[in-house]
Motif scaffolding. Structure first.
Motif, PDB file in Angstrom:
ATOM      1  N   ILE A 157     -21.535  21.737  -8.563  1.00  6.67           N
ATOM      2  CA  ILE A 157     -20.305  22.464  -8.207  1.00  6.67           C
ATOM      3  C   ILE A 157     -19.300  22.301  -9.067  1.00  6.67           C
ATOM      4  O   ILE A 157     -18.854  21.182  -9.760  1.00  6.67           O
ATOM      5  N   LEU A 194     -13.408  23.470  -4.729  1.00  5.58           N
ATOM      6  CA  LEU A 194     -14.560  23.990  -4.284  1.00  5.58           C
ATOM      7  C   LEU A 194     -15.285  22.755  -3.707  1.00  5.58           C
ATOM      8  O   LEU A 194     -16.531  22.738  -2.958  1.00  5.58           O
ATOM      9  N   TYR A 195     -14.730  21.582  -3.606  1.00  7.15           N
ATOM     10  CA  TYR A 195     -15.351  20.329  -3.086  1.00  7.15           C
ATOM     11  C   TYR A 195     -14.669  20.019  -1.569  1.00  7.15           C
ATOM     12  O   TYR A 195     -14.974  18.767  -1.079  1.00  7.15           O
ATOM     13  N   ASN A 196     -13.968  20.864  -1.039  1.00  6.97           N
ATOM     14  CA  ASN A 196     -13.422  20.656   0.298  1.00  6.97           C
ATOM     15  C   ASN A 196     -12.624  19.532   0.528  1.00  6.97           C
ATOM     16  O   ASN A 196     -12.376  19.001   1.535  1.00  6.97           O
TER      17      ASN A 196
END
Ligand SMILES: *[C@@H]1O[C@H](CO)[C@@H](O)[C@H](O)[C@H]1NC(C)=O
Ligand SMILES: *[C@@H]1O[C@H](CO)[C@@H](O)[C@H](O)[C@H]1NC(C)=O
Ligand SMILES: *[C@@H]1O[C@H](CO)[C@@H](O)[C@H](O)[C@H]1NC(C)=O
Ligand SMILES: *[C@@H]1O[C@H](CO)[C@@H](O)[C@H](O)[C@H]1NC(C)=O
Ligand SMILES: *[C@@H]1O[C@H](CO)[C@@H](O)[C@H](O)[C@H]1NC(C)=O
Ligand SMILES: *[C@@H]1O[C@H](CO)[C@@H](O)[C@H](O)[C@H]1NC(C)=O
Ligand SMILES: *[C@@H]1O[C@H](CO)[C@@H](O)[C@H](O)[C@H]1NC(C)=O
Ligand SMILES: *[C@@H]1O[C@H](CO)[C@@H](O)[C@H](O)[C@H]1NC(C)=O
Ligand SMILES: *[C@@H]1O[C@H](CO)[C@@H](O)[C@H](O)[C@H]1NC(C)=O
Ligand SMILES: *[C@@H]1O[C@H](CO)[C@@H](O)[C@H](O)[C@H]1NC(C)=O
Ligand SMILES: [Cu+2]
Length: 595
Positions: free
Chosen positions: A331, A217-219
């Motif tokens: 996140i 979810l953090y790229n």
């Protein structure tokens, strides 16, 4: 909503992960080797160097202080009854000390690793030989730097296996360490300093981590991979979950898999099935999961729980309110459970957990209140001393020589904000050095008022008193301690950690503890035995502990921001009778206690 957000990510990952290799994180080999070669208690030696190394996390490549070049740091595996000797040499250009979190340190208080409580921190070039046993305990604990905000990167697991390698539950096929952490793209010590300077709060972490990786979810997972636990259908896995984060309490969920919690803070609990567990900084949970779903990719996620309630917006500058409202990383961190018979991240077989809302308190209460020890009727029958500590924030006039403010936010216990002494409490106590601390830490607050009501007409001012005060306890005393959340600017959970002892968590409630009615609801029969307990936002928790380990023991909120603000104190447990109840002399090589 969760699904939509993840579709793009999972498609990208599908391509990437099918061509990159997985990080395999099983400890099973270690456990089985230890068991196969076990031949009675032994001494395990380690040489550790604390130094700066380049690490890549959350898309940034930066120098960070770590142990032996590793992040997360080297795990320690031992068997109950072993002695562990770690020679820690500090080559970093900042002070350091290492605390063995959850290790009982029976008669080895000198090795507890707390700056200005049990030692002076190691300056660059200095070393200290930590030397202690893991007697009388088995389970998941950990180690971490106990100075400034270095715990962010100086941290690792410490796993103690039972002597006979049998457990009060079916032996899991394999086990995985799940070390939860928090990451700043900036030097964490600089984050602390900047926060103290403003006097209003600290920059929130840039990422939550699972085993040093933030996840998809953090790229950043394309560059760094994602923590991947490879599982086989039908097998059972033990997850050794450690919340080593600094400031964030978290929910933990694994898509479509029931978690069976079997241990909390290294002490067995009655197996508890749950979809979402809850774990605060300074706590550990052992959790069984069985790979009993259709083969696929199942996400584990940890998500912030936010207990914060701002009750009075008139006294805080708007910047502080803004920072308090956004007090947690938003996140979730993620990792994956990958069935070996299924292609990674096949979109039609990839599942995400449903986690509670960030501000949903019910699941935290439900989970914490459901934990029961497997050893009933161990609680000492009578308390011989009662203490009542209010815990909360407070204010202090700023020191304009380094702070840019009028009033700074601090924290307090019974209205005392801890001031660090210049030499360790233990050294001062042992050698009778005067003027380092006072022994008048109050057993009860100066006055009682409606602690959970901001508008209480008799609520005193918000300013606390500065002090280095300890509570002196006779050996063998059984203490009933009520920790009462106190509204002062805001409410928030405080995960309190006691060194050198665990305690029975008798119960908790909302509002003010009532000495007439609250005790009747407490569980004296089979409460969990823990070393870190959440004081609920706007409520109280009651614990009982037996002071049977002589020395100076730190007691503090395990949110690093609150430690920085002084939410801590120390107990001095006096010697009892005979050598088994007497603190031995210090090791030969003590770090010089001059700042
Ligand atoms: C610990 O390491 C230091 C080097 O940093 C060394 O001088 C010392 O002898 C070592 N002590 C032990 C007991 O291994
Ligand atoms: C560790 O402590 C034990 C018990 O006090 C002692 O016998 C041993 O020599 C110590 N080891 C080191 C390396 O200091
Ligand atoms: C293993 O040790 C525990 C106590 O440490 C004991 O309760 C248990 O019965 C032992 N199990 C076996 C199989 O010996
Ligand atoms: C990840 O990248 C997407 C697309 O570039 C962006 O919208 C999102 O904010 C990024 N997420 C994070 C956590 O940086
Ligand atoms: C997993 O759970 C989700 C809901 O959380 C559900 O939509 C999905 O069908 C489940 N998958 C399987 C394989 O049971
Ligand atoms: C987990 O969630 C599922 C789906 O909501 C539910 O059917 C199940 O009873 C839950 N399990 C537990 C142990 O709460
Ligand atoms: C959580 O926050 C949302 C949005 O800020 C709010 O609507 C909701 O009432 C809150 N829930 C609880 C339990 O406080
Ligand atoms: C303010 O901080 C400076 C520098 O740390 C220190 O020397 C001074 O004593 C402090 N003043 C007060 C009033 O605490
Ligand atoms: C002090 O804080 C104010 C606002 O809170 C800010 O405008 C100013 O730039 C700060 N000064 C310094 C030297 O950081
Ligand atoms: C805390 O201490 C300060 C300074 O001594 C005092 O002004 C204040 O009234 C005290 N507050 C409480 C809640 O006791
Ligand atoms: Cu706290």
């Amino acid at each position: 909503m969760m699904g939509a957000r993840n579709v793009a990510v999972q498609q990208i990952l599908y391509v990437l992960l099918t061509i990159s290799c997985f990080a395999v994180l099983s400890n099973a080999g270690v456990r089985d080797d230890l068991e196969a070669t076990y031949d009675g208690p032994t001494t395990r030696y380690y040489d550790w160097t604390v130094e700066s190394a380049t690490v890549t996390v959350n898309c940034v490549t930066v120098p960070r202080i770590v142990v032996n070049g590793e992040f997360p740091g080297p795990p320690i595996y031992a068997v109950e009854g072993d002695r562990i000797v770690i020679n820690v040499t500090n080559k970093a250009n900042t002070d350091v000390s290492i605390h063995w979190h959850g290790v009982r340190q029976i008669l080895s208080n000198w090795h507890d690793g707390v700056p200005y409580i049990t030692e002076c921190p190691l300056k660059q070039g200095e070393y200290f030989v930590y030397n202690f046993t893991v007697e009388n305990q088995q389970g998941t604990v950990f180690w971490h730097a106990h100075i400034n905000w270095l715990r962010a990167t100086v941290v690792g697991a410490l796993i103690v296996y039972p002597r006979n390698f049998t457990y009060p539950y079916p032996k899991p096929d394999e086990e995985f360490t799940v070390l939860l952490g928090e990451w700043w793209n900036r030097d964490p010590n600089a984050v602390e300093i900047a926060g103290v300077k403003t006097g209003q709060g600290f920059q929130v972490a840039d990422a939550l981590l699972i085993n040093g990786k933030p996840g998809s979810l953090y790229n950043c997972s394309d560059a760094e991979g994602i923590s991947t636990f490879k599982v086989q259908s039908g097998k059972t896995y033990l997850l050794r979950v450690i919340n080593a984060g600094l400031n964030t309490e978290t929910f933990l969920g694994i898509a479509n898999h029931t978690q069976t919690v079997v241990s909390a803070d290294g002490e067995y609990v009655k197996p508890k099935d749950i979809n979402t567990s809850f774990i605060s900084p300074g706590q550990t949970l052992d959790v069984l999961i069985t790979a009993d779903q259709e083969p696929g990719t199942y996400y584990m996620e940890t998500k912030s729980y936010s207990s914060i309630m701002i009750t009075d917006t008139t006294v805080l500058p708007p910047i502080a309110i803004m920072s308090l409202r956004n007090d947690d990383p938003k996140i979730p961190a993620s990792a994956i459970f990958q069935y070996d018979t299924s292609p990674p991240l096949d979109p039609s077989h990839t599942f995400f957990p449903a986690l509670p809302e960030e501000n949903d308190t019910d699941p935290t209460f439900r989970f914490l209140d459901s934990l029961r020890t497997i050893y009933p009727d161990q609680v000492p029958a009578q308390a011989t001393r009662k203490q009542f500590f209010t815990v909360g924030l407070a204010a202090q006039p700023c020191n304009t020589s380094f702070q840019n403010c009028t009033f700074a936010t601090v924290a307090q216990i019974n209205n005392i904000t801890w001031v660090e002494p210049e030499i360790s409490i233990l050294k001062a106590y042992y050698f009778g050095i005067e003027g380092v601390y006072k022994t008048n830490f109050p057993d009860i607050p100066l006055r009682f008022f409606d602690f959970t009501n901001a508008d209480s007409p008799d609520a005193p001012g918000r300013v606390s008193e500065l002090g280095t005060r300890v509570s002196v306890i006779k050996y063998g005393t059984v203490i009933d301690l009520v920790l009462q959340g106190m509204n002062n600017l805001l409410f928030q959970n405080h995960p309190f950690h006691l060194h050198g002892h665990s305690f029975w968590v008798l119960g908790r409630g909302m509002g003010n503890f009532d000495p007439n009615t609250s005790p009747s609801g407490l569980n004296y029969h089979d409460p969990p035995f823990r070393f870190t307990v959440d004081v609920p936002s706007r409520g109280w928790v009651a614990i009982r502990w037996k002071a049977n380990n002589p020395g100076a023991w730190y007691f503090h909120c395990h949110l690093e921001k609150h430690t920085t603000w002084g939410m801590m104190m120390a107990f001095i447990v006096l010697n009892g009778d005979g050598p088994d109840e007497t603190l031995p002399p210090p090791p030969e090589h003590l770090t010089p206690c001059l700042t």
